[in-house]
Design an enzyme around this catalytic site. Structure first.
Site, PDB file in Angstrom:
ATOM      1  N   LYS A 156       0.698  -1.034   0.032  1.00  0.00           N
ATOM      2  CA  LYS A 156      -0.224   0.091   0.099  1.00  0.00           C
ATOM      3  C   LYS A 156       0.998   1.307   0.214  1.00  0.00           C
ATOM      4  O   LYS A 156       1.690   1.289   0.852  1.00  0.00           O
ATOM      5  CB  LYS A 156      -0.934   0.419   1.440  1.00  0.00           C
ATOM      6  CG  LYS A 156      -0.756   1.205   1.841  1.00  0.00           C
ATOM      7  CD  LYS A 156      -2.519   2.111   0.328  1.00  0.00           C
ATOM      8  CE  LYS A 156      -2.797   3.562   1.024  1.00  0.00           C
ATOM      9  NZ  LYS A 156      -2.509   4.595   1.115  1.00  0.00           N
ATOM     10  N   PRO A 157       0.875   1.394  -1.065  1.00  0.00           N
ATOM     11  CA  PRO A 157       1.735   3.556  -1.126  1.00  0.00           C
ATOM     12  C   PRO A 157       1.197   3.817  -0.247  1.00  0.00           C
ATOM     13  O   PRO A 157       0.213   4.242  -0.510  1.00  0.00           O
ATOM     14  CB  PRO A 157       1.906   3.628  -2.545  1.00  0.00           C
ATOM     15  CG  PRO A 157       0.501   2.783  -3.439  1.00  0.00           C
ATOM     16  CD  PRO A 157       0.367   1.537  -2.400  1.00  0.00           C
TER      17      PRO A 157
ATOM     18  N   GLY B 281       6.340   4.789   9.184  1.00  0.00           N
ATOM     19  CA  GLY B 281       6.094   5.663   9.173  1.00  0.00           C
ATOM     20  C   GLY B 281       5.517   6.749  10.295  1.00  0.00           C
ATOM     21  O   GLY B 281       7.028   6.035  11.412  1.00  0.00           O
ATOM     22  N   SER B 282       4.581   6.908  11.382  1.00  0.00           N
ATOM     23  CA  SER B 282       4.591   7.783  12.533  1.00  0.00           C
ATOM     24  C   SER B 282       4.717   6.821  13.334  1.00  0.00           C
ATOM     25  O   SER B 282       3.967   5.643  12.970  1.00  0.00           O
ATOM     26  CB  SER B 282       3.523   9.184  12.514  1.00  0.00           C
ATOM     27  OG  SER B 282       2.366   8.353  12.586  1.00  0.00           O
TER      28      SER B 282
ATOM     29  N   LEU C 293       9.347   3.367  12.705  1.00  0.00           N
ATOM     30  CA  LEU C 293       8.855   4.346  13.165  1.00  0.00           C
ATOM     31  C   LEU C 293       9.110   6.306  13.135  1.00  0.00           C
ATOM     32  O   LEU C 293      10.502   6.438  12.584  1.00  0.00           O
ATOM     33  CB  LEU C 293       8.242   4.670  15.052  1.00  0.00           C
ATOM     34  CG  LEU C 293       7.570   2.418  14.826  1.00  0.00           C
ATOM     35  CD1 LEU C 293       6.910   2.838  15.559  1.00  0.00           C
ATOM     36  CD2 LEU C 293       6.298   2.982  13.096  1.00  0.00           C
TER      37      LEU C 293
ATOM     38  N   CYS D 107      13.497  10.906   8.484  1.00  0.00           N
ATOM     39  CA  CYS D 107      13.444  10.463  10.292  1.00  0.00           C
ATOM     40  C   CYS D 107      14.504   9.840  10.868  1.00  0.00           C
ATOM     41  O   CYS D 107      14.347   9.967  11.686  1.00  0.00           O
ATOM     42  CB  CYS D 107      12.451   8.811   9.859  1.00  0.00           C
ATOM     43  SG  CYS D 107      12.966   7.455   9.095  1.00  0.00           S
TER      44      CYS D 107
ATOM     45  N   GLU E 206       9.746  16.099  16.582  1.00  0.00           N
ATOM     46  CA  GLU E 206      10.374  15.556  15.418  1.00  0.00           C
ATOM     47  C   GLU E 206       9.876  17.192  13.786  1.00  0.00           C
ATOM     48  O   GLU E 206       8.682  17.069  14.310  1.00  0.00           O
ATOM     49  CB  GLU E 206      10.627  14.624  15.028  1.00  0.00           C
ATOM     50  CG  GLU E 206      10.935  14.180  13.299  1.00  0.00           C
ATOM     51  CD  GLU E 206      10.568  12.625  13.048  1.00  0.00           C
ATOM     52  OE1 GLU E 206      11.457  12.739  12.741  1.00  0.00           O
ATOM     53  OE2 GLU E 206       8.851  12.174  13.331  1.00  0.00           O
TER      54      GLU E 206
END
Length: 477
Positions: free
Chosen positions: A171-172, A224-225, A247, A280, A379
């Site tokens: 899943k992009p 991701g987050s 993450l 990240c 962040e």
């Protein structure tokens, strides 16, 4: 037909509503992809599940040949992939080309690493027993990838999954799905059998929920987050889903007073402003010892002032646009909060919000930053370098570790014993010692604490897609 859903070696948009993909530097429409959901995700999972027996039964050498072909095709289409990436994500073209090369390196590395999936024989304490350990592929893998590295974050998962014998559903991100589409087209051109690689663009919540709830999916890998990562862990808990999570980060840069100041400044800027600070592992907090504080700032300012903001297709652009309004507003919030509390802005500090929906922010350096400021506790994910003065090595380590995150950290020191002590004291999965750009296909990538679970890259990367099976064999007399 708008490509974005690839299931069982066939493209279809299923007459679905479309997701618009916009160039963040110009506001122009780059393309559209179908807004798939739970139904399409289930179809893709079924295809991957059906393809798993035959793919996993291929030899490691056969699977490696497909990955090698895909690697070569990525290099053949390097300019095309880079152009597409810059159009949909905004990063400078030179960085996009670098990402294509980096992304392809994972395919090459894991094509070889798949040939080194070793089991072992364990000496038994009983004469009539033999003990063996073998490694087998996990099964169907569901991958959810981020927008900031549209190619590398796919191949870093796809390479080891396929090399291990797993099949794949990706899943992009809706911001940058077109690079993923082109990569899957190259998978098709490489001859990878039907059902082995599947792509579903669209509704993140529905697709993610299906990947996590469907028992045919044996592993989910996500970049991701931390907030989303926690949600995925909760959703996967019912099935005790095998998960790899890369993450959020809040990377500190520690500059000791024995550092090569000019070099440390150059590497700090390279880390902080790569991809416009939208990475990240980019340096997010900079701790500099008081003896060299002023000189270090002078060097950082001199390098930062030379950076140019603009469209990624312009040859001299160093920093492209922010990906969207939310990202822009977060940067602005952090900068204004720091200035309000006494920080000084010595470079940049201004953003540009255009009527066409594009957002740019100047490379910014803040000095006299305090630990209570928002930017030192969240962040930023943008082109802002906050610098705080510290006295001792211990103080620098204390502030560096004062975060729930532990992805990457950086240390600059020319003294072996001193530098090593600081490196060992940092609670981070990746440490760049006199190196602002540590990522490589052959090295493990991942964090401690709330920065995730598991590792990508290196020999560790393929282990994430393998199950360990112990076989105890009793011999009859």
């Amino acid at each position: 037909m708008d490509k974005g859903i690839f299931i069982n070696n066939e493209w279809s948009d299923y007459d679905l509503e479309k997701v618009k993909v916009v160039n963040p530097a110009t506001g122009d429409l780059v393309g559209t992809v179908p807004k798939g959901g739970k139904k399409e995700a289930k179809m893709a999972i079924d295809a991957a599940h059906d393809a798993f027996p035959s793919w996993s039964n291929l030899t490691a050498y056969d699977r490696a040949a497909y990955l090698e072909k895909l690697h070569d095709l990525m290099h053949e289409h390097e300019d095309e992939l880079a152009k597409l990436m810059t159009e949909e994500m905004g990063k400078p073209l030179k960085e996009s080309k670098g990402e294509v090369q980096y992304a392809a390196s994972f395919l090459k590395w894991f094509a070889e690493e798949g040939k080194r999936i070793y089991g072992r024989t364990i000496p038994s304490s009983k004469e009539n027993k033999r003990m063996q350990v073998i490694k087998q592929p996990v099964g169907v893998v569901g991958a959810i990838t981020p927008w900031n590295f549209p190619a590398a974050m796919i191949t870093r998962k796809l390479g080891p999954a396929l090399a291990a014998g797993c099949t794949f559903v990706v899943k992009p991100p809706n911001e940058t799905p077109l690079t993923a589409v082109r990569l899957v087209e190259l998978c098709q051109e490489a001859g990878i059998p039907k059902g082995v690689v599947n792509l579903v663009s669209g509704k993140s919540s529905e697709i993610g929920e299906e990947l996590l709830s469907n028992p045919k999916v044996r592993k989910v890998t996500f970049t991701g987050s931390t907030e989303v990562g926690k949600l995925l862990m909760k959703q996967g808990a019912e099935q005790v889903k095998n998960m790899s999570l890369e993450l959020g980060g809040h990377a500190p840069i520690v500059v000791l007073d024995d550092a090569d100041i000019k070099y440390a400044a150059q590497q700090t800027v390279a880390s902080k402003f790569r991809n416009g600070g939208q990475t990240c592992i980019c340096g997010n907090r900079i701790y500099v010892q008081e003896k060299i504080y002023d000189e270090f700032i002078e060097e950082v300012v001199a390098v930062t002032e030379k950076l140019k903001v603009g469209n990624g297709f312009e040859d001299d652009t160093d920093i492209g646009p922010m990906i969207n309004k939310d990202a822009y507003e977060k940067v602005e919030k952090h900068v204004q909060n720091a200035i309000k509390q006494g920080a000084k802005c010595v470079v940049g500090g201004k953003g540009q919000e255009a009527e066409n929906g594009t957002y740019f922010y100047e490379p910014t350096v803040l000095i006299d930053v305090e630990p209570s400021m928002l930017i030192m506790n969240e962040e930023t994910f943008g082109p802002v370098a906050p610098i705080q003065k510290v006295k001792t090595d211990e103080e620098a380590v204390k502030y560096a570790n004062m975060t729930p995150y532990g992805l990457a950290a950086y240390v600059f020191s020319e003294h072996y014993s001193r530098g090593l002590k600081v490196v060992e004291a940092l609670d981070y999965g990746i440490v760049g010692w006199n190196d602002g750009v540590p990522s490589a296909a052959q090295a493990p990538f991942g964090g401690m604490k709330q920065s995730g679970l598991g590792r990508e890259g290196g020999i560790e990367g393929i282990e994430e897609y393998l199950e360990t099976k112990y076989i105890s064999i009793g011999l009859k007399e």
